[in-house]
Motif scaffolding. Structure first.
Motif, mmCIF file in Angstrom:
data_model
loop_
_atom_site.group_PDB
_atom_site.id
_atom_site.type_symbol
_atom_site.label_atom_id
_atom_site.label_comp_id
_atom_site.label_asym_id
_atom_site.label_seq_id
_atom_site.Cartn_x
_atom_site.Cartn_y
_atom_site.Cartn_z
ATOM 1 N N GLY A 97 32.869 37.238 46.659
ATOM 2 C CA GLY A 97 33.450 38.384 47.357
ATOM 3 C C GLY A 97 32.842 38.608 48.726
ATOM 4 O O GLY A 97 33.551 38.884 49.702
ATOM 5 N N CYS A 127 42.617 47.852 48.658
ATOM 6 C CA CYS A 127 41.663 48.310 47.642
ATOM 7 C C CYS A 127 42.367 48.613 46.318
ATOM 8 O O CYS A 127 41.864 48.275 45.242
ATOM 9 N N SER A 130 43.385 45.405 44.666
ATOM 10 C CA SER A 130 42.184 44.727 44.160
ATOM 11 C C SER A 130 41.726 45.321 42.839
ATOM 12 O O SER A 130 41.330 44.594 41.914
ATOM 13 N N GLU A 134 41.395 43.513 39.049
ATOM 14 C CA GLU A 134 40.243 43.638 38.153
ATOM 15 C C GLU A 134 40.653 44.184 36.787
ATOM 16 O O GLU A 134 40.082 43.820 35.763
ATOM 17 N N GLY A 151 39.583 40.350 43.490
ATOM 18 C CA GLY A 151 39.461 41.806 43.553
ATOM 19 C C GLY A 151 38.275 42.246 44.371
ATOM 20 O O GLY A 151 38.355 43.197 45.152
ATOM 21 N N ASN A 152 37.167 41.521 44.220
ATOM 22 C CA ASN A 152 35.959 41.880 44.965
ATOM 23 C C ASN A 152 36.128 41.631 46.452
ATOM 24 O O ASN A 152 35.681 42.423 47.280
ATOM 25 N N GLY A 154 38.988 41.710 48.071
ATOM 26 C CA GLY A 154 39.889 42.748 48.567
ATOM 27 C C GLY A 154 39.197 44.081 48.768
ATOM 28 O O GLY A 154 39.385 44.738 49.802
ATOM 29 N N LYS A 155 38.385 44.486 47.797
ATOM 30 C CA LYS A 155 37.679 45.769 47.928
ATOM 31 C C LYS A 155 36.658 45.733 49.055
ATOM 32 O O LYS A 155 36.499 46.721 49.784
#
Length: 202
Positions: A97, A127, A130, A134, A151-152, A154-155
């Motif tokens: 990430g 976010c 993402s 997850e 997901g990580n 994206g966040k």
């Protein structure tokens, strides 16, 4: 006589100011205002603040649920869990990430100032998507690393964009070079919103 009337008026005002009602409600109201409401801001600040407050609550709720889903996916809480493998996958998705964030931010960072609103909205959408990725990890545990890493990334990117564009918005809202005050009050508002989000998720 005029002076006596002024003195009496001042005494009356002083008594009103020291009354129990004022010392309770008035003090509480003033304290809230000092803690959460910035001074000398433009009229469109409040629309932005309301939207941001609701977005923070939603983000807090999604964060709780997505973390719970990922913990379930790696086997935390199950009868047969693999602590070493779970910890390795968790650390690996964080590392991937961070690398992904570095690459994307380095490429797009110079464009933030050109489209502030566009990128700020994009950060929220990224976010939320993402967190959705997850939440899918318990359904496809074999693809945990892929989903959690995406997901990580994206966040991380969404948070980076939000932090990068925030000063520009605060500068626009500021009417008397009080960006620090606006930022401090925004942080206080975020704490309340995050706490409400946690309460709703639990």
């Amino acid at each position: 006589k005029v002076q006596l009337a002024l003195v009496r008026e001042q005494r009356i005002q002083a008594r009103k100011g020291s009354s129990p009602g004022f010392s309770g409600k008035g003090f509480f109201r003033v304290s809230l205002k000092k803690a959460f409401i910035p001074e000398n801001v433009s009229g469109d600040y409040w629309q932005y603040a309301r939207w941001r407050f609701l977005q923070r609550i939603t983000a807090s709720v999604l964060s709780v649920y997505s973390t719970e889903c990922m913990l379930r996916a790696v086997g935390v809480g199950a009868k047969r869990s693999l602590p070493t493998a779970a910890a390795f996958n968790w650390l690996l998705k964080d590392g991937i990430g961070k690398l992904g964030k570095l690459g994307i931010v380095a490429k797009l960072g110079s464009q933030y100032d050109l489209e502030l609103k566009k990128f700020r909205l994009l950060s929220t959408v990224v976010c939320d998507i993402s967190c959705g990725l997850e939440m899918l990890t318990p359904f496809w545990p074999k693809n945990f690393l892929l989903l959690a890493s995406l997901g990580n990334v994206g966040k991380s990117v969404g948070l980076s964009i939000a932090l990068a564009t925030q000063p520009a918005f605060h500068k626009k809202f500021s009417l008397s070079d009080n960006m620090a005050d606006i930022t401090a009050k925004s942080q206080a508002q975020h704490v309340v919103a995050d706490t409400l989000g946690l309460g709703i998720a639990l």
